[in-house]
Design an enzyme around this catalytic site. Structure first.
Site, short mmCIF file in Angstrom:
data_model
loop_
_atom_site.label_atom_id
_atom_site.label_comp_id
_atom_site.label_asym_id
_atom_site.label_seq_id
_atom_site.Cartn_x
_atom_site.Cartn_y
_atom_site.Cartn_z
N THR A 272 -10.71 -46.55 -130.52
CA THR A 272 -11.91 -46.70 -131.32
C THR A 272 -13.12 -46.35 -130.45
O THR A 272 -12.97 -46.00 -129.29
CB THR A 272 -12.01 -48.17 -131.78
OG1 THR A 272 -11.57 -49.03 -130.72
CG2 THR A 272 -11.18 -48.45 -133.01
N ASP B 222 -6.44 -42.60 -127.59
CA ASP B 222 -6.75 -42.45 -129.01
C ASP B 222 -7.39 -43.76 -129.49
O ASP B 222 -6.81 -44.52 -130.28
CB ASP B 222 -5.43 -42.16 -129.75
CG ASP B 222 -5.61 -42.02 -131.25
OD1 ASP B 222 -4.57 -41.89 -131.95
OD2 ASP B 222 -6.76 -42.05 -131.72
N GLN C 9 -10.31 -57.43 -134.77
CA GLN C 9 -11.22 -56.65 -135.62
C GLN C 9 -10.89 -56.86 -137.09
O GLN C 9 -9.79 -57.33 -137.42
CB GLN C 9 -11.09 -55.15 -135.29
CG GLN C 9 -9.66 -54.64 -135.33
CD GLN C 9 -9.38 -53.54 -134.31
OE1 GLN C 9 -10.29 -52.86 -133.78
NE2 GLN C 9 -8.11 -53.32 -134.00
N ASP D 235 -2.33 -46.04 -135.83
CA ASP D 235 -2.01 -45.48 -137.15
C ASP D 235 -0.76 -44.59 -137.08
O ASP D 235 -0.17 -44.26 -138.10
CB ASP D 235 -3.21 -44.68 -137.68
CG ASP D 235 -3.69 -43.66 -136.65
OD1 ASP D 235 -4.76 -43.86 -136.08
OD2 ASP D 235 -2.95 -42.69 -136.39
N1 SAM Z 1 -9.02 -41.67 -134.64
C1 SAM Z 1 -9.74 -42.90 -134.40
C2 SAM Z 1 -11.04 -42.64 -133.70
O1 SAM Z 1 -11.24 -41.55 -133.17
O2 SAM Z 1 -11.89 -43.58 -133.74
C3 SAM Z 1 -8.88 -43.84 -133.61
C4 SAM Z 1 -7.85 -44.44 -134.48
S1 SAM Z 1 -6.80 -45.64 -133.81
C5 SAM Z 1 -6.63 -46.61 -135.21
C6 SAM Z 1 -7.83 -46.57 -132.68
C7 SAM Z 1 -7.05 -47.75 -132.15
O3 SAM Z 1 -7.46 -48.12 -130.83
C8 SAM Z 1 -7.21 -49.04 -132.98
O4 SAM Z 1 -6.02 -49.32 -133.66
C9 SAM Z 1 -7.56 -50.12 -131.96
O5 SAM Z 1 -6.93 -51.35 -132.23
C10 SAM Z 1 -7.06 -49.48 -130.68
N2 SAM Z 1 -7.65 -50.03 -129.45
C11 SAM Z 1 -8.96 -50.35 -129.21
N3 SAM Z 1 -9.10 -50.84 -127.96
C12 SAM Z 1 -7.85 -50.84 -127.39
C13 SAM Z 1 -7.34 -51.22 -126.12
N4 SAM Z 1 -8.17 -51.74 -125.17
N5 SAM Z 1 -6.01 -51.07 -125.87
C14 SAM Z 1 -5.18 -50.55 -126.83
N6 SAM Z 1 -5.60 -50.18 -128.08
C15 SAM Z 1 -6.92 -50.32 -128.34
#
Ligand code: SAM
Length: 281
Positions: free
Chosen positions: A159, A157, A31, A86
């Site tokens: 995306t 948590d 991303q 984060d």
């Molecule tokens: N608070 C935010 C929201 O509600 O959208 C979420 C924040 S956190 C940064 C979301 C994280 O999920 C991202 O860093 C992303 O890289 C991670 N992510 C997305 N798909 C994932 C997966 N299949 N396995 C692990 N992490 C994943």
């Protein structure tokens, strides 16, 4: 020249914020990652142009994705966070002394790296110095397959259900989470906005109900998320978020939480009719 960041929440509506500086902008294999300074919300992380966290309002999201489950489960010793690069969720989990180990499984190492560099108030516990925290850079869908009957609480948590997170909203993933949880385990997942994402929620809660005997929604006010009306799914094998809530332990907690408290815990599970009807069995 004024620089304004805009995120569209629908075709014709969005949020716009005045920014002062771009601290980082780069693309990982998953991303686009940007970290910008805003005038009113502090530093802000964007993934593929969407608001993930801001320094000013992240306390709300991280209080609410962590504390309801950890004050309902009587002895949450081992907790897994899927996503959460984060570090804000891990920071809040660390405030619970009964937690012996918190595992973070984040697919994108760049998110962890840049959060440590630019968002230290969130990432303090994921910099590798806390022995109660273990980091994995991996797809949560792959990681969860290798763990059965291991965790007391699992927090998703992630995306939104686009890109790498699509699979984290599917029934198959919830079945894997169910088997990775102990027999009295609890799963929490951020479950989007009841105002803008009714179709996503309907499907997500149907998927959850195919797997978990107890599924409830709770809400929080998050100003920088679409409509500000946000939600979380509480999916549980045995414990109910109200009848099994340890009000006393929550009231006597040894840390100050600016959003969560033992009364709000109860109120958060009371939903407006339209939100409740949309996810009804
Ligand atoms: N608070 C935010 C929201 O509600 O959208 C979420 C924040 S956190 C940064 C979301 C994280 O999920 C991202 O860093 C992303 O890289 C991670 N992510 C997305 N798909 C994932 C997966 N299949 N396995 C692990 N992490 C994943």
């Amino acid at each position: 020249m004024d620089l304004w960041y805009t995120e569209k929440h629908s075709e014709n509506v969005g949020i716009t914020m005045k920014t002062t500086k771009t601290l980082f902008s780069g693309k990982s294999e998953f991303q686009q990652l940007d970290i910008v300074e805003t005038l009113e919300f502090g530093r802000m992380m964007l993934l593929d142009g969407l608001v993930m966290v801001t320094e000013r309002d992240e306390f709300i999201y991280h209080d609410m994705i962590v504390h309801p489950a950890l004050f309902t489960h009587p002895k949450p010793k081992k907790v897994l966070v899927i996503g959460g690069g984060d570090g804000g969720s891990i920071r809040e989990i660390m405030k619970h002394p009964e937690v012996e180990l918190a595992v973070l499984c984040e697919i994108d190492g760049l998110v962890i790296e840049k959060s440590i560099e630019f968002l230290p108030s969130m990432a303090a516990e994921i910099d590798g110095t806390n022995p109660r925290v273990k980091l994995h850079v991996d797809d949560g869908l792959a990681y969860i397959r290798d763990h059965q009957n291991e965790f007391d609480v699992i927090l998703v948590d992630s995306t939104d259900p686009i890109g790498p997170a699509v699979g984290l909203f599917e029934e198959g993933f919830y079945r894997l989470v169910f088997s990775a949880l102990k027999d009295d385990g609890i799963m929490i997942a951020q479950s989007e906005s009841p105002f803008y994402h009714a179709a996503i929620q309907k499907k997500m809660y149907q998927n959850l109900r195919e797997v978990f005997p107890l599924v409830e929604m709770y809400q929080a006010f998050i100003p920088t998320y679409p409509s500000g009306f946000w939600s979380f799914a509480f999916a549980s094998k045995t414990y109910h978020p109200i009848t099994n809530f340890d009000h006393d332990r929550a009231a006597k907690r040894k840390f100050h939480s600016r959003y969560y408290n033992e009364d709000l815990h109860l109120g958060a599970f009371m939903l407006p009719t339209f939100a409740r009807e949309n996810i009804a069995k």
